[in-house]
Design a protein around this motif. Structure first.
Motif, PDB file in Angstrom:
ATOM      1  N   ALA A 214     -26.128 -10.916 -35.244  1.00 24.08           N
ATOM      2  CA  ALA A 214     -26.391  -9.943 -34.266  1.00 24.08           C
ATOM      3  C   ALA A 214     -27.873 -10.611 -33.457  1.00 24.08           C
ATOM      4  N   LEU A 215     -28.553 -11.135 -34.466  1.00 25.14           N
ATOM      5  CA  LEU A 215     -29.972 -11.499 -33.994  1.00 25.14           C
ATOM      6  C   LEU A 215     -30.174 -12.828 -34.183  1.00 25.14           C
ATOM      7  N   GLY A 216     -29.958 -13.561 -35.099  1.00 25.43           N
ATOM      8  CA  GLY A 216     -30.240 -15.116 -35.498  1.00 25.43           C
ATOM      9  C   GLY A 216     -29.425 -15.946 -34.524  1.00 25.43           C
ATOM     10  N   PHE A 217     -28.228 -15.667 -34.414  1.00 25.66           N
ATOM     11  CA  PHE A 217     -27.606 -16.431 -33.255  1.00 25.66           C
ATOM     12  C   PHE A 217     -28.096 -16.476 -31.939  1.00 25.66           C
ATOM     13  N   PRO A 218     -28.299 -15.347 -31.510  1.00 27.26           N
ATOM     14  CA  PRO A 218     -28.626 -15.011 -29.941  1.00 27.26           C
ATOM     15  C   PRO A 218     -30.115 -15.644 -29.809  1.00 27.26           C
ATOM     16  N   PHE A 219     -30.948 -15.496 -30.827  1.00 28.85           N
ATOM     17  CA  PHE A 219     -32.254 -16.045 -30.934  1.00 28.85           C
ATOM     18  C   PHE A 219     -32.370 -17.530 -30.757  1.00 28.85           C
ATOM     19  N   GLU A 220     -31.410 -18.179 -31.513  1.00 32.14           N
ATOM     20  CA  GLU A 220     -31.305 -19.511 -31.521  1.00 32.14           C
ATOM     21  C   GLU A 220     -30.768 -20.124 -30.257  1.00 32.14           C
ATOM     22  N   THR A 221     -29.925 -19.333 -29.551  1.00 33.26           N
ATOM     23  CA  THR A 221     -29.464 -20.036 -28.112  1.00 33.26           C
ATOM     24  C   THR A 221     -30.818 -19.779 -27.223  1.00 33.26           C
TER      25      THR A 221
END
Length: 384
Positions: A214-221
């Protein structure tokens, strides 16, 4: 059926059989293992996967399963991409060979798919994003060879890319020849996360996969796309077409803060031709946001981008036309991840994202039709 009424899924994945075989042959992450007690195959793509990895089956690689999913949910066309982790765990020579083979496999997967039987236009149900072997030590010539391969395969409309580049991130100057070739070929780059952020940020409380996904993937982007902006890639390659997964992560919400920080840092400000908020009008975003308020906000940040072009006379106080932002947002499902618990259920990633599109205030029906499919037909130059 009118082309503008087509439902087109641009965020949908496949582990092609060749790639699944590679993952089965491995014993370290990423790999597919068979659970000894259940004989169920499980996919581990990161260290410390909760529940010993995710259960996988035919829906991950069988084309009929993909088409069945599409039929069940009224999806007419899908632009399919290989799922993470792609190839950056392999040596350069092996990654180069496998990328070429998988691109050929994906072209066959798409080109031999059925056409829309109820349409008066000639359009396949499946198109694809190819793979680049973006790994350390790969040569520029090898990468350019694969860009040329993808551009020559008629059913591949772009390529999917992670955030590491050839090891130093997507702002690495070594990638400039690759961006140039992609821009010249008119390919769409689908930027998709894989690694998330430092797992220590998640703390010791057991929260399963929620924080990483929920957070790690979008923050990476968010970080990868911001680094691209700061490097001036969009100024050097103004016709580059970049599609960001998960509605751009946190970048829309933080774009004004980003612009202020740049203004106070002459080193960075001197690199860019425009205010940072201008560049959000240069990218495309998927609509995998799950809520109409989030989609509306994202649409607003795109719609206002022209205000921030250098020398633009547009006043910041002028009323926004949210409709303008809808032109760069495209429906997606993230299939085959997050399946329903019952086979009879529809996938929430489809139902909730379609409901969100339908409920955005300030979008006309034409705008909503565009997000559902019309924008994708135009972006990927599909028959309409």
């Amino acid at each position: 059926m009118a082309a503008k009424k087509l439902l087109v899924d641009i965020h949908t994945h496949v582990y092609l059989p060749r790639y699944a075989s590679v993952l089965r042959s491995r014993t370290t992450v990423p790999f597919i293992r068979t659970d000894a007690s259940t004989q169920q195959e499980r996919l581990l793509i990161l260290d410390h996967e909760p529940s010993g990895g995710r259960p996988v089956g035919p829906q991950y690689w069988d084309r009929e399963e993909k088409l069945n999913f599409m039929d069940k949910h009224g999806i007419h066309v899908s632009v399919v991409s290989s799922a993470n982790p792609w190839l950056d765990f392999l040596p350069a020579s092996q990654a180069h060979t496998l990328a070429a083979e998988l691109n050929t496999d994906l072209e066959e997967y798409c080109s031999t798919s059925p056409s829309l039987s109820s349409s008066d236009i000639q359009i396949k149900r499946l198109y694809g994003f190819g793979l680049l072997p973006l790994v350390p030590s790969i040569s520029t010539s090898a990468l350019l060879e694969i860009v040329n391969q993808i551009s020559a395969l008629p059913h591949l409309k772009g390529l999917i890319m992670g955030t590491k580049g050839v090891g130093k991130g997507l702002d690495d100057p070594a990638l400039d020849p690759i961006w140039g070739a992609i821009e010249k070929a008119g390919l769409v780059v689908f930027l998709h996360p894989h690694y998330g952020v430092d797992a220590s940020a998640y703390g010791e409380q057991e929260n399963g996969h929620v924080l990483p996904l929920a957070l790690g993937f979008p923050f990476e982007t968010t970080i990868a796309a911001t680094r691209l902006i700061l490097s001036g890639v969009f100024d050097r390659f103004p016709n580059l077409r970049l599609l960001l997964a998960h509605s751009g992560g946190a970048l829309p919400a933080l774009s004004s803060r980003l612009a202020s920080c740049i203004d106070h840092d002459p080193l960075v400000a001197s690199r860019l031709k425009h205010d940072a908020r201008y560049y959000l009008g240069k990218v495309y975003l998927d609509a995998v946001a799950y809520g109409p308020e989030e989609l509306g906000f994202v649409s607003d940040t795109i719609a206002r981008a022209a205000r921030y072009e250098q020398g633009s006379p547009i006043s910041i106080k002028k009323e926004l036309k949210r409709s303008l932002g809808s032109k760069r947002i495209l429906f997606g499902t993230d299939h085959p991840f997050f399946p329903p618990l019952s086979k009879s259920e529809k996938w929430r990633s489809v139902v909730e994202n379609l409901e969100a599109i339908d409920a955005v205030q300030g979008w006309t029906e034409a705008d909503k039709d565009g997000v559902r499919g019309g924008n994708a037909l135009e972006l990927f130059n599909l028959p309409n």
